[in-house]
Design a protein around this motif. Structure first.
Motif, short mmCIF file in Angstrom:
data_model
loop_
_atom_site.label_atom_id
_atom_site.label_comp_id
_atom_site.label_asym_id
_atom_site.label_seq_id
_atom_site.Cartn_x
_atom_site.Cartn_y
_atom_site.Cartn_z
N LEU A 136 -14.15 -12.41 -60.77
CA LEU A 136 -13.51 -12.01 -62.04
C LEU A 136 -12.42 -13.00 -62.10
CD1 LEU A 136 -14.27 -8.30 -62.10
CD2 LEU A 136 -15.44 -9.69 -63.42
N GLY A 137 -11.92 -13.64 -61.25
CA GLY A 137 -10.76 -14.42 -61.57
C GLY A 137 -9.70 -14.19 -60.90
N GLY A 138 -9.80 -12.98 -60.19
CA GLY A 138 -8.38 -12.32 -59.65
C GLY A 138 -7.75 -13.12 -58.59
N THR A 139 -6.62 -12.95 -57.99
CA THR A 139 -5.98 -13.46 -56.92
C THR A 139 -6.67 -12.75 -55.85
OG1 THR A 139 -4.06 -11.87 -56.97
CG2 THR A 139 -4.03 -13.76 -58.49
N ARG A 140 -6.05 -13.47 -54.39
CA ARG A 140 -6.41 -12.61 -53.24
C ARG A 140 -5.89 -11.07 -53.08
NH1 ARG A 140 -2.70 -16.13 -48.81
NH2 ARG A 140 -0.72 -15.94 -50.07
N TRP A 141 -4.57 -11.14 -53.81
CA TRP A 141 -3.82 -9.91 -53.83
C TRP A 141 -4.87 -8.80 -54.71
CZ3 TRP A 141 -1.29 -8.59 -49.76
CH2 TRP A 141 -0.42 -9.64 -49.15
N ASP A 142 -5.29 -9.30 -55.90
CA ASP A 142 -6.23 -8.46 -56.58
C ASP A 142 -7.29 -7.92 -55.60
OD1 ASP A 142 -4.59 -8.71 -58.90
OD2 ASP A 142 -5.77 -10.76 -59.54
N ALA A 143 -7.98 -8.84 -55.00
CA ALA A 143 -8.99 -8.49 -54.08
C ALA A 143 -8.69 -7.49 -52.87
CB ALA A 143 -9.48 -10.01 -53.45
N VAL A 144 -7.55 -7.61 -52.67
CA VAL A 144 -7.02 -6.64 -51.64
C VAL A 144 -7.02 -5.42 -52.34
CG1 VAL A 144 -5.27 -5.84 -50.25
CG2 VAL A 144 -5.83 -8.25 -50.11
N GLY A 145 -6.64 -5.22 -53.69
CA GLY A 145 -6.38 -4.07 -54.15
C GLY A 145 -7.75 -3.40 -54.59
N ALA A 146 -8.68 -4.27 -55.05
CA ALA A 146 -10.25 -3.98 -55.24
C ALA A 146 -10.62 -3.43 -53.97
CB ALA A 146 -10.84 -4.98 -55.77
N GLY A 147 -10.30 -4.12 -52.71
CA GLY A 147 -10.74 -3.55 -51.45
C GLY A 147 -10.37 -2.13 -51.12
N ALA A 148 -8.94 -2.04 -51.24
CA ALA A 148 -8.46 -0.49 -50.79
C ALA A 148 -9.31 0.64 -51.97
CB ALA A 148 -6.78 -0.76 -51.41
N ALA A 149 -9.16 0.18 -53.03
CA ALA A 149 -9.98 0.98 -54.28
C ALA A 149 -11.36 1.30 -53.73
CB ALA A 149 -9.98 0.35 -55.55
N GLY A 150 -12.06 0.17 -53.14
CA GLY A 150 -13.46 0.37 -52.60
C GLY A 150 -13.43 1.61 -51.36
#
Length: 255
Positions: A136-150
Motif C-alpha cells: 500500500l506504499g507504507g514505510t518499513r515502520w508502517d509494516a512493523v506497525g501492521a505486523g504488530a496489529a496482526g
C-alpha cells in the motif's frame, strides 16, 4: 455386498463429499455436480441432491427398493481450496473406475482436515498484514506497525475460538484491537507511522474476499438462494470489521 448396502454406501460417500466441500467453501453448483456424479454410479432411477450453504439433502430412489434420504446440517464453514481439490480428485477417480467405492469412502473419511497447522495460519496472517503495508506504499515502520496489529488480531481470534465466541464478535473484537494497536503505533514519538495504512493492511487477512467471489459465482450459475446467503454472510463479516474498527477508534478518541 448386496444392492441395498452398496446404494447406502454410495449415498454416504456422496453426502460425505458434499459435506467436506461445503465446509471448505465450495460453490453450490460444484457441490451438487460432485454429488450427482457419485450418485450416478449406483444405477438408481432417481438421484437428487438439494444443497444450501447450511446443509444438504440427498435422495436415492428406485421402483425395486425403498428410497433412501440423508439430511446433513453444516454448522462450520471456511475456505480450504486444497480440500475441495482433493475431494474433486477422489470423486473423479471413483467415477472413472480407478478406485473402488470402499476406497473412495475411506479416502474421504480419513482426509486430512487441515493442510496447515493453526500456528502456521496465524503466522501467515501476520505476514500478510506486514507485507500489505508495503504493498500500500507504507514505510518499513508502517509494516512493523501492521505486523504488530496482526499479532493482536490473531491473539483475539485464537482466544475467541477457544471460548466459543461466534464469528461476528471474533471479527468485531479483532478489528477493534487492530484500530487500538494502529493508534498506539501512530502515537509513538520515535517513528512516523501512518495509522490508516496500518489498519487497512491488518484487516486484509480477515476481509471476506473468497465469500464474495463464491457468492457471485453461485449467482451467475442461477443459484440465487445460495448466492444471496453467501453475499449476506460476506456483508455481515464486512459489517463486523467496520464496526470493530470504528469502536476501536472511538475508544482511542480518534472519532
Amino acid at each position: 455386498m448386496d444392492k441395498t448396502a452398496e446404494c447406502k454406501l454410495v449415498l454416504d460417500t456422496a453426502v460425505l463429499a458434499g459435506k467436506i466441500m461445503l465446509q471448505s467453501g465450495a460453490e453450490i453448483h460444484r457441490v451438487e455436480d460432485t454429488i450427482h456424479r457419485i450418485l450416478k454410479v449406483s444405477g438408481m432411477k432417481t438421484a437428487e441432491a438439494f444443497v444450501m450453504p447450511t446443509g444438504l439433502i440427498v435422495t436415492l430412489d428406485d421402483p425395486h427398493m425403498d428410497s433412501m434420504t440423508v439430511v446433513k446440517r453444516i454448522k462450520t464453514r471456511g475456505t480450504n481450496l486444497s480440500r475441495i481439490a482433493e475431494v474433486n480428485d477422489i470423486s473423479r477417480r471413483f467415477c472413472s473406475g480407478n478406485i473402488s467405492l470402499e476406497e473412495a469412502f475411506h479416502s474421504l473419511k480419513h482426509m486430512k482436515q487441515y493442510t496447515y497447522t493453526a500456528l502456521q495460519k496465524y503466522i501467515a496472517q501476520i505476514m500478510v498484514a506486514f507485507f500489505f503495508a508495503v504493498l500500500l506504499g507504507g514505510t518499513r515502520w508502517d509494516a512493523v506497525g501492521a505486523g504488530a496489529a496482526g499479532i493482536g488480531m490473531v491473539l483475539i481470534l485464537y482466544l475467541g475460538r477457544k471460548i466459543g465466541l461466534n464469528d461476528f464478535f471474533q471479527l468485531l473484537l479483532a478489528s477493534a484491537v487492530i484500530a487500538v494497536v494502529a493508534y498506539l503505533a501512530a502515537e509513538n514519538p520515535y517513528q512516523t507511522i501512518q495509522m490508516d495504512i496500518v489498519i487497512i493492511a491488518a484487516i486484509m487477512p480477515i476481509v471476506p474476499g473468497a465469500a464474495i467471489t463464491t457468492a457471485v459465482r453461485d449467482t451467475m450459475q442461477g443459484d440465487y438462494v445460495a448466492g444471496g446467503a453467501k453475499a449476506l454472510e460476506a456483508f455481515v463479516s464486512a459489517a463486523a470489521i467496520a464496526a470493530g474498527v470504528s469502536f476501536g477508534m472511538i475508544l482511542t478518541g480518534v472519532m
